[in-house]
Each structure stands twice: as C-alpha cells, then as structure tokens.
Design an enzyme around this catalytic site. Structure first.
Site, PDB file in Angstrom:
ATOM      1  N   CYS A 113       0.865  -1.175   0.000  1.00  0.00           N
ATOM      2  CA  CYS A 113       0.000   0.000   0.000  1.00  0.00           C
ATOM      3  C   CYS A 113       0.905   1.230   0.000  1.00  0.00           C
ATOM      4  O   CYS A 113       1.767   1.356   0.879  1.00  0.00           O
ATOM      5  CB  CYS A 113      -0.863  -0.067   1.263  1.00  0.00           C
ATOM      6  SG  CYS A 113      -1.833   1.395   1.550  1.00  0.00           S
ATOM      7  N   CYS A 120      -2.845  15.329   3.142  1.00  0.00           N
ATOM      8  CA  CYS A 120      -4.029  15.255   2.278  1.00  0.00           C
ATOM      9  C   CYS A 120      -4.914  16.460   2.557  1.00  0.00           C
ATOM     10  O   CYS A 120      -4.989  16.927   3.695  1.00  0.00           O
ATOM     11  CB  CYS A 120      -4.792  13.961   2.588  1.00  0.00           C
ATOM     12  SG  CYS A 120      -6.146  13.629   1.448  1.00  0.00           S
ATOM     13  N   CYS A 124     -11.052  13.882   5.731  1.00  0.00           N
ATOM     14  CA  CYS A 124     -12.120  12.967   6.125  1.00  0.00           C
ATOM     15  C   CYS A 124     -12.018  12.769   7.644  1.00  0.00           C
ATOM     16  O   CYS A 124     -10.905  12.618   8.184  1.00  0.00           O
ATOM     17  CB  CYS A 124     -11.966  11.623   5.414  1.00  0.00           C
ATOM     18  SG  CYS A 124     -12.034  11.778   3.615  1.00  0.00           S
ATOM     19  N   CYS A 127      -9.914   9.842   9.219  1.00  0.00           N
ATOM     20  CA  CYS A 127      -8.596   9.546   8.641  1.00  0.00           C
ATOM     21  C   CYS A 127      -7.501  10.380   9.302  1.00  0.00           C
ATOM     22  O   CYS A 127      -7.590  11.609   9.371  1.00  0.00           O
ATOM     23  CB  CYS A 127      -8.639   9.824   7.137  1.00  0.00           C
ATOM     24  SG  CYS A 127      -7.071   9.508   6.318  1.00  0.00           S
ATOM     25  N   CYS A 342      -3.959   4.614   7.335  1.00  0.00           N
ATOM     26  CA  CYS A 342      -3.535   5.856   6.721  1.00  0.00           C
ATOM     27  C   CYS A 342      -3.023   6.962   7.643  1.00  0.00           C
ATOM     28  O   CYS A 342      -3.787   7.500   8.431  1.00  0.00           O
ATOM     29  CB  CYS A 342      -4.801   6.406   6.103  1.00  0.00           C
ATOM     30  SG  CYS A 342      -4.755   6.629   4.442  1.00  0.00           S
TER      31      CYS A 342
HETATM   32  N1  SAH Z   1      -7.726   9.144  -0.470  1.00  0.00           N
HETATM   33  C1  SAH Z   1      -7.923   7.810  -0.900  1.00  0.00           C
HETATM   34  C2  SAH Z   1      -6.836   6.828  -0.463  1.00  0.00           C
HETATM   35  C3  SAH Z   1      -6.309   6.957   0.913  1.00  0.00           C
HETATM   36  S1  SAH Z   1      -7.311   6.362   2.224  1.00  0.00           S
HETATM   37  C4  SAH Z   1      -9.302   7.315  -0.464  1.00  0.00           C
HETATM   38  O1  SAH Z   1      -9.998   8.065   0.212  1.00  0.00           O
HETATM   39  O2  SAH Z   1      -9.701   6.225  -0.837  1.00  0.00           O
HETATM   40  C5  SAH Z   1      -7.369   4.632   1.941  1.00  0.00           C
HETATM   41  C6  SAH Z   1      -8.559   3.943   2.577  1.00  0.00           C
HETATM   42  O3  SAH Z   1      -8.390   3.873   3.995  1.00  0.00           O
HETATM   43  C7  SAH Z   1      -9.855   4.662   2.323  1.00  0.00           C
HETATM   44  O4  SAH Z   1     -10.873   3.749   2.005  1.00  0.00           O
HETATM   45  C8  SAH Z   1     -10.113   5.328   3.636  1.00  0.00           C
HETATM   46  O5  SAH Z   1     -11.451   5.640   3.778  1.00  0.00           O
HETATM   47  C9  SAH Z   1      -9.585   4.290   4.615  1.00  0.00           C
HETATM   48  N2  SAH Z   1      -9.277   4.806   5.951  1.00  0.00           N
HETATM   49  C10 SAH Z   1      -8.812   6.025   6.290  1.00  0.00           C
HETATM   50  N3  SAH Z   1      -8.687   6.131   7.634  1.00  0.00           N
HETATM   51  C11 SAH Z   1      -9.065   4.945   8.151  1.00  0.00           C
HETATM   52  C12 SAH Z   1      -9.156   4.429   9.487  1.00  0.00           C
HETATM   53  N4  SAH Z   1      -8.824   5.169  10.540  1.00  0.00           N
HETATM   54  N5  SAH Z   1      -9.592   3.164   9.645  1.00  0.00           N
HETATM   55  C13 SAH Z   1      -9.903   2.391   8.573  1.00  0.00           C
HETATM   56  N6  SAH Z   1      -9.843   2.823   7.303  1.00  0.00           N
HETATM   57  C14 SAH Z   1      -9.429   4.094   7.089  1.00  0.00           C
END
Ligand code: SAH
Length: 355
Positions: A113, A120, A124, A127, A342
C-alpha cells in the site's frame, strides 16, 4: 564568459523511460546490456550498485553520476506482531515523512500500500492523514521508489510485491499526472511489469478523474471510498462529498462498471453509518452497478472521536448485503498494532519528535 563552464546535467530518474533511453544512446550502451541493467534494478531488486555492475565501465560512471536511483530514505520500520504487515516510514529529500505498508496476505502473496501525497487536503473525519494537513504532491519517482525499496527489502524473504494499492497517504486523483505516470511505469514490461489488474487506485470519489483513469488504464482497478450512501451522512464524514455528490459518483461508477467491477470501501462507524436506514440506502444506491463491497473495520486513533462498529454487527451488515445479492468481503484489519491505517504512523512519529 568564464574560461570554463561546468555543465551540470539534471539527474535522470531511473523511472524516466525517455530520459534513460536518451542516456543509453548517448553512452552507446547496447540494447541488450541496457535490458540487463533494467532487469537487475527492477526484476532482481539489486539496487544501484547491482544495476550499474552490468554496464560497461565508461557508461557505468556516467549512469552512476547522472541517474537518480533513489529519492526516498527509509527512516523507520515497524513489523506487526499479530499479522504479516510491515509499516515503512520514508523521508523525502526535502524532509517530509510518508509511509507505505507491506501486507503479507495469507495466500502467500505480497501487496504493498503506497502513498501519493504528503498529507491530504480531504480531511475525512475518520482519517489520520487528514489531520496532518497537506504539504505537497509526491513526484512519480517518489511514488515508485516506495515499490522499488519494498521489493529490495522483500528480496531477503524471497518475496516480491505482487499487488500495489494506492491507498496510503493522500488522494491519488488530486495528484493525477504523477499517479498516471506511476501506473504506466508499474505496468511497463521493462520496469515493474505488473498487470493492470494487480494495481488499484483508491479514491475519496472525484468522478471525472475516476472516468479518466478507467479510460486510460482499462485493467487497473478502482476503489471508491463510499462509506455512506446517504448524502448528508457522507458530507459529515467526508467534506469533499459536498463538491462531488452521490449522484455524480453514481454516474461515474455506471461508466466504469461497463468495463470492470468497482470496489466499494465501506468503513463501519458505530451509530454513524451502520443502521437500517444506512443499509437500505446502500442497497438502493449500488443495486444497478457491478461492485464488490469491502466492509472495513475502523482503525481508531487518539482524538478522532469516532468508534468502530463491533465485529458481530459488521458481520451482520455484510451478511445482509450478501443476502441481497452483492459480492462482499468482510475485511479484517491487518497491522492494527502497528498503526497501519492511513497516516497513523507519521502522526505518531511527529508527536514523538521523530525526524
Ligand atoms: N484518499 C484515498 C486513499 C487513501 S485512504 C481514499 O480516500 O480512498 C485509503 C482507505 O483507507 C480509504 O478507504 C479510507 O477511507 C480508509 N481509511 C482512512 N482512515 C481509516 C481508518 N482510521 N480506519 C480504517 N480505514 C481508514
């Protein structure tokens, strides 16, 4: 005019196919030698010295001087004690931290990965990367160096990276050119030689870029981080959802769905997106699109204020989706003990004053 002018050529990245070909021609390296050179670096994972060793003497020193073989420094490593995940911390030349995660899947395969940005902008709510803020896009060299370096580490275990997912730090489709260039090199038979179906780009959901990617890379997989099929709930979790709403995403998925299944990521958060209404909305939203749904457990981190849905409730949600006819995977969490979600490792290291 100075008596002597020192011509310093800019470094050519090992991932810059045209630049390398021009250098090959300038140094009169035979094509078969050049192939051996690329094989040594990309397929055998022998690194700079190993690759240079296959070149004739004169060209060796020019390549050694003019080719940039590495643009990241491995700065930390954490191996999970509970599963096959390893988190790698890298430092860019200008001092930023990024991370990649090696996933040793039970089938014996190895996935990696990787990150596409430093931080970023999406922010979100669930995240950790979003909380770091945004510094800059990674170059395609920095994106690809994560794969090359992981391969060199994995060589000792007799493994190589088989699947690459752009699911680390950053939003790949906000760094479109570098991500597209990376996908080209990952697929290139003379470089990483990974079939498109072994590559996956995960996005917060930027409809135009999703379609553009699907058109340019017919075999590359796309994952959409949906997390809710209710517009209001999604907006609360993911601010970018206000700009790119569910209707626009649905249209994009319908286009992509003509050539491949779309992976839908659904992170389950207790009391937020795991209720009956959420299930109904999801079922309706995805009914007419070929999808594979991944139900993901939440990797909690300090200060996020959210809680993951307990395992049994996640399983029940997944089973209901299966009963409704969907392809569903109930994902278990790899590397939760090493902060594999992430941005978590970088966040932790920053707090600990790691450099
Ligand atoms: N920006 C992209 C890729 C990075 S995040 C995206 O949003 O897809 C990669 C994945 O990890 C995404 O599905 C995101 O929602 C998830 N993710 C982020 N933080 C997380 C967390 N704390 N626990 C589980 N999954 C998470």
């Amino acid at each position: 005019m100075p008596a002597f002018s020192i011509i310093t050529r800019p470094m050519i990245s090992i991932y810059d196919q045209q630049g390398l070909e021009a250098l090959r021609s300038r140094t009169a390296v035979q094509p078969h030698r050049f192939k051996l050179f690329r094989n040594a670096f990309f397929k055998k994972g022998l690194g700079k010295e190993g690759a240079l060793a296959v070149l004739p003497g004169a060209a060796r020193s020019v390549f050694g001087r003019e080719v940039g073989f590495q643009c990241l420094e491995l700065s930390g490593r954490r191996d999970s004690e509970t599963d096959g995940a390893t988190k790698l911390g890298f430092q860019t030349l200008d001092g930023h931290l990024i991370e990649s995660v090696i996933l040793r899947v039970k089938t014996g395969r190895t996935a990696l990965c990787i990150s596409s940005q430093v931080g970023c902008v999406c922010k979100c709510g669930f995240c950790a990367t979003g909380q770091l803020g945004f510094s800059r896009n990674l170059t395609y060299g920095e994106i690809l160096d994560q794969v090359a370096q992981a391969n060199r580490l994995l060589r000792a275990e007799g493994r190589t990276v088989r699947n690459v997912v752009l699911m680390g730090m950053g939003e790949p489709f906000q760094n479109l050119e570098n991500v597209f260039q990376s996908l080209e090199v990952l697929q290139d038979a003379t470089c990483f030689n990974l079939a498109g179906m072994r590559l996956m780009v995960s996005t917060v959901g930027i409809p135009d870029a999703m379609v553009q990617c699907a058109e340019r890379f017919p075999c590359v997989q796309l994952a959409l981080s949906l997390h809710s099929a209710r517009q209001q709930v999604r907006e609360k979790l993911m601010p970018l959802a206000r700009k790119y709403n569910l209707d626009a995403l649905h249209e994009a998925m319908a286009v992509i769905g003509r050539s491949r299944k779309v992976m839908v990521e659904y992170l389950m958060l207790e009391g937020v997106n795991d209720g009956d209404e959420d299930f109904q909305a999801l079922e309706n939203y995805l009914r007419d699109i070929p999808v594979h749904i991944n139900i993901i457990p939440f990797n909690e981190f300090e200060g996020c204020g959210l809680k993951g849905t307990p395992h049994l409730a996640r399983k029940a949600f997944a089973d209901r989706l299966k009963d409704a006819g969907f392809n569903v995977t109930l994902r278990y969490s790899l590397g939760s003990d090493i902060a594999a979600a992430c941005g978590q490792l970088v966040r932790r290291r920053m707090r600990e004053g790691f450099a």
